[in-house]
Scaffold this active site. Sequence first.
Site, mmCIF file in Angstrom:
data_model
loop_
_atom_site.group_PDB
_atom_site.id
_atom_site.type_symbol
_atom_site.label_atom_id
_atom_site.label_comp_id
_atom_site.label_asym_id
_atom_site.label_seq_id
_atom_site.Cartn_x
_atom_site.Cartn_y
_atom_site.Cartn_z
ATOM 1 N N GLU A 185 0.631 -9.853 -1.349
ATOM 2 C CA GLU A 185 -0.756 -10.306 -1.454
ATOM 3 C C GLU A 185 -1.218 -10.360 -2.906
ATOM 4 O O GLU A 185 -1.991 -11.249 -3.275
ATOM 5 C CB GLU A 185 -1.660 -9.404 -0.621
ATOM 6 C CG GLU A 185 -1.475 -9.627 0.876
ATOM 7 C CD GLU A 185 -2.247 -8.648 1.730
ATOM 8 O OE1 GLU A 185 -3.019 -9.102 2.589
ATOM 9 O OE2 GLU A 185 -2.069 -7.418 1.544
ATOM 10 N N GLU A 205 2.626 -6.091 7.920
ATOM 11 C CA GLU A 205 1.611 -5.119 8.323
ATOM 12 C C GLU A 205 1.525 -4.884 9.830
ATOM 13 O O GLU A 205 1.281 -3.761 10.283
ATOM 14 C CB GLU A 205 0.227 -5.557 7.797
ATOM 15 C CG GLU A 205 0.021 -5.303 6.319
ATOM 16 C CD GLU A 205 0.523 -6.409 5.425
ATOM 17 O OE1 GLU A 205 0.203 -6.418 4.229
ATOM 18 O OE2 GLU A 205 1.254 -7.304 5.926
ATOM 19 N N ALA A 218 0.829 -1.204 0.000
ATOM 20 C CA ALA A 218 0.000 0.000 0.000
ATOM 21 C C ALA A 218 0.866 1.258 0.000
ATOM 22 O O ALA A 218 1.985 1.270 0.516
ATOM 23 C CB ALA A 218 -0.914 -0.001 1.223
ATOM 24 N N GLY A 240 0.924 -5.612 0.687
ATOM 25 C CA GLY A 240 -0.019 -5.770 -0.414
ATOM 26 C C GLY A 240 0.629 -6.248 -1.696
ATOM 27 O O GLY A 240 -0.028 -6.869 -2.535
#
Length: 270
Positions: free
Chosen positions: A124, A144, A76, A121
């Site tokens: 991910e 995270e 992110a 992310g």
Amino acid sequence: MGVASEQRFGEFVVVRRHEGREHVAELVLDRPKAMNAVSTAMALSLVEACDALGADPGVRATVLTSSHERAFCVGADLKERNSFTDADLLRQRPTARAAYTGVLELPMPVVAAVHGFALGGGFELALACDVIVADRTAVVGLPEVSVGVIPGGGGTQLLPRRVGAARAAELVFTARRVEAAEARELGLVDELVEEGRDREAALALGARIAANSPVGLRAAKRALRLGQGLDLRAGLEVEDAAWRSVAFSGDRAEGVAAFNEKRTPDWPGE
């Protein structure tokens, strides 16, 4: 291998088709100045690109790549997030989720080509793919909890499905980064190649996949995904439903005919 066509979605996402690999789409993360950090604009572009790919029956395999030399995706965009109010963050959440879900729900097989950093992310997005090819520069992880949140792009659900609950818990709770060799050993990535070869290896794998029946590929992916987490009896029912969806298809008829005639199939894709 030349580029046959290129379509840009917003500023940060590109879909390429290559000469000689017309049934393979390359989905490129193209925000190199930010190491492909996923901003709101980039997330919206990913959603749009995945919608277009999912609706294209000519795409039999997709390969997710990065235009940055030293990173796949660092997750992110925390600089953008730092400017958000709580209300901004809440408003952005559906957009962020849609980006990761867009990759996860692509109906054809998807291969990730990972080099350098694939963190948070970014990892991910790779986990949302069916197969992960990485080169020896790859560093993956879900850090995270070290910044006060949790993996929110599917990581807490996708990682244990790859490596088991205990291993996933250790990786998430420690927030540690895992280098390429250990990542391959733990099953965080599926294929390890020499430095700089991840993209070509992933595209070659995509081409090998795309030589097969598009109807069969999508049905097989559906059965694999929907069967996860079910008991064996229920999983076999999912498989049977997927089999029935292809058993009377033009691809099935062509595949059997080509096998008996000892020739390469010409898939009708229906």
